[in-house]
Enzyme design. Structure first.
Site, PDB file in Angstrom:
ATOM      1  CE  LYS A  79       0.868  -5.649  -0.116  1.00  0.00           C
ATOM      2  NZ  LYS A  79      -0.394  -5.412  -0.848  1.00  0.00           N
ATOM      3  CB  SER A 154      -0.628  -1.566  -1.007  1.00  0.00           C
ATOM      4  OG  SER A 154      -1.224  -2.841  -1.063  1.00  0.00           O
ATOM      5  CB  SER A 178      -2.698  -3.808  -3.672  1.00  0.00           C
ATOM      6  OG  SER A 178      -3.025  -2.589  -3.082  1.00  0.00           O
TER       7      SER A 178
HETATM    8  N1  GLN Z   1      -5.585   1.507  -3.236  1.00  0.00           N
HETATM    9  C1  GLN Z   1      -6.567   0.663  -2.634  1.00  0.00           C
HETATM   10  C2  GLN Z   1      -6.729   1.015  -1.163  1.00  0.00           C
HETATM   11  O1  GLN Z   1      -5.969   1.804  -0.669  1.00  0.00           O
HETATM   12  C3  GLN Z   1      -6.254  -0.775  -2.843  1.00  0.00           C
HETATM   13  C4  GLN Z   1      -5.321  -1.353  -1.864  1.00  0.00           C
HETATM   14  C5  GLN Z   1      -5.136  -2.828  -2.015  1.00  0.00           C
HETATM   15  O2  GLN Z   1      -5.535  -3.448  -3.001  1.00  0.00           O
HETATM   16  N2  GLN Z   1      -4.558  -3.419  -0.996  1.00  0.00           N
HETATM   17  O3  GLN Z   1      -7.600   0.524  -0.523  1.00  0.00           O
END
Ligand code: GLN
Length: 503
Positions: A79, A154, A178
């Site tokens: 990532k 994400s 994410s």
């Molecule tokens: N959707 C969550 C957020 O926007 C989780 C994001 C993540 O785990 N990086 O904070």
């Protein structure tokens, strides 16, 4: 079956038996990327040259009869919020569009030591804020099972790349789901380890008390193998835990018999789509047939998890992202400014995307005087209560079974203008982050051709139990063996958008 479609452990066996070379494996993966990347858009940066060199090194070691680490020669994607020395690391943010880190994240050091082959850096929501990769400051990733649907976020690029055969292994980061959410949407395995199990050194911070790095793979065996490589203590991350790392591969063989699996009604209500509930019920049957015992639970504080999470995560994001000011590194406005304050303001207003700005504003507002007690402190109290509630639940069961997400992957564009709807995609995943405990998403069935993820949550440092249950389930069901059909008609489409992303 093409090499890119195989798992890491299958490829490892072929390598050792000298039936394939690492060069052939890496070539097959890059060939696949050329075929499907125009439809998927999983990568922000590809590292083909370094990848081929790495593969040749592994092949020459093999030829000399040297012993290789377990995942040597296996392609892996990272990532784009994991720092990689000399390789552009953007966080899918305009703010870091040209940033080339001078050092490696701990996870990257381990990858190099393990002689895995880095294929490239994957797309994500800007600074890991989002659930669909639609918040990417660069471009969004498509779901390999339906390219009109989101890959999840994400870590959507990592999930889509694994699912589409554009890599064998991937790493993601999980602050509120994410890793697990995109894993569920793309039909792969994704594990968020216990907070402290994997060093966060070199992970570009979003919300430091919640962030964790973890494996995203085609099956549970690969997940165990990759976790083994990246877990462990690191003095450069003060929250990294100095506990021995168990042999995960051995633990997964122990079988499901005798495990107590908790089912909490709060995760099985009207918020969850019927086909997803159906898949959870089917999973319960499978676990029972395998000899597990099912225990009913109640976790009433879960209801407040989403609100607590978005308050805490935004506060931490506001503080972590203060470093992007156009002075030290990253994007800087090219407009004329009269003082430092104007430089900060213009840089930040041009450099950050809408969602990131929203989080910074929420975080800053919550910490302002008079609001701190009402919101931030209460959110922290809720967090403590959730942690306690889960600790008590684990006196009654070994792990908790829930859906990974309330629905399968939604269509691109359907939630992006409604942040609250987007946040609700995380209702099943965030409690594990608030409590700092491990959770895994595994393929649990399909609805209208789209994968359904099943989540298992465990007590702190019990990744072994999660992997063991997940392995038993996977062997009994076989969903992990299904691959999306991306066709070959897109071969050599002449799409040139990819080229810009090659370093
Ligand atoms: N959707 C969550 C957020 O926007 C989780 C994001 C993540 O785990 N990086 O904070």
């Amino acid at each position: 079956m093409a090499l890119y479609d195989k798992t890491a452990h299958e490829l490892r066996d072929l390598l050792i038996a000298k039936e394939v070379t690492a060069t052939e494996i890496v070539t097959s993966v890059f060939q696949r990327i050329r075929e499907v990347e125009p439809q998927i858009q999983a990568y922000l940066t590809l590292t083909e040259e370094q990848g081929m060199e790495g593969a040749e090194r592994v092949d020459s070691m093999l030829a000399k009869g040297e012993t290789l680490p377990p995942l040597a020669g296996i392609p892996i994607a990272l990532k784009d919020n994991l720092s990689t020395a000399g390789i552009r690391t953007t966080c899918a943010a305009k703010m870091l569009g040209d940033y080339i880190p001078p050092f490696d994240a701990f996870a990257m050091e381990r990858i190099k030591k393990g002689r895995m082959i880095v294929i490239g850096k994957t797309s994500m929501d800007e600074f890991a804020m989002g659930s669909s990769t639609e918040n990417s400051g660069l471009f969004l990733t498509h779901n390999p099972w339906d390219t009109q649907a989101v890959a999840g976020g994400s870590s959507g690029g990592s999930a889509a790349a694994v699912s589409a055969g554009e890599t064998i292994l991937a790493l993601g980061s999980d602050t509120g789901g994410s890793i697990r959410l995109p894993a569920g949407y793309c039909g792969i395995v994704g594990l968020k380890p216990t907070y402290g199990r994997v060093s966060r050194y070199g992970l570009i911070a979003y919300a430091s008390s919640l962030d964790q790095i973890g494996p995203m793979t085609k099956d549970v065996t690969d997940c165990a193998l990759l976790l083994q490589e990246i877990a462990g203590h690191d003095t450069r991350d003060s929250t990294s835990v100095d506990d021995p790392v168990p042999n995960y591969l051995r633990l997964i063989q122990k079988g499901v018999k005798g495990l107590k699996i908790g089912l909490a009604r709060e995760y099985l209500n009207d918020d969850i789509a019927k086909p997803v509930l159906g898949a959870v019920n089917d999973a319960v049957k499978v676990f029972k047939e395998l000899g597990a015992e099912v225990v009913e639970l109640s976790l009433p504080y879960s209801e407040y998890a989403l609100a607590a999470y978005y308050l805490i995560a935004s506060v931490e994001a506001g503080s972590n992202l203060a470093r992007y000011d156009g002075v030290r590194y990253g994007y800087r406005t090219i407009e004329a400014v009269s003082d430092a304050r104007e430089l900060f303001m213009k840089t930040r207003s041009e450099g950050f995307g809408t969602e990131v700005k929203r989080r910074i504003m929420i975080g800053t507002y919550i910490l302002s005087s008079g609001k701190c007690d009402a919101y931030y402190r209460r959110a922290q109290q809720v967090r403590a209560m959730i942690r306690e509630e889960l600790k008590k639940a684990f006196q009654k069961c070994d792990l908790i079974l829930t859906p990974t997400a309330p629905t399968t992957a939604f269509k691109i564009g359907t939630k992006i203008n409604d942040p609250l709807q987007m946040y609700r995609a995380d209702i099943c995943t965030i409690t594990a982050n608030l409590a700092g405990i491990p959770a895994i998403s595994i393929p649990g069935g399909f609805d209208q051709g789209m994968p359904i993820g099943i989540q298992l949550i465990g007590p702190a440092f019990q990744e072994g139990v999660l992997l063991r249950a997940a392995y038993g389930f996977e062997q009994a069901t076989g969903y992990h063996k299904l691959r999306p059909d991306l066709g070959v008609e897109h071969k050599n489409t002449g799409d040139r958008s990819r080229e810009r992303r090659l370093i």
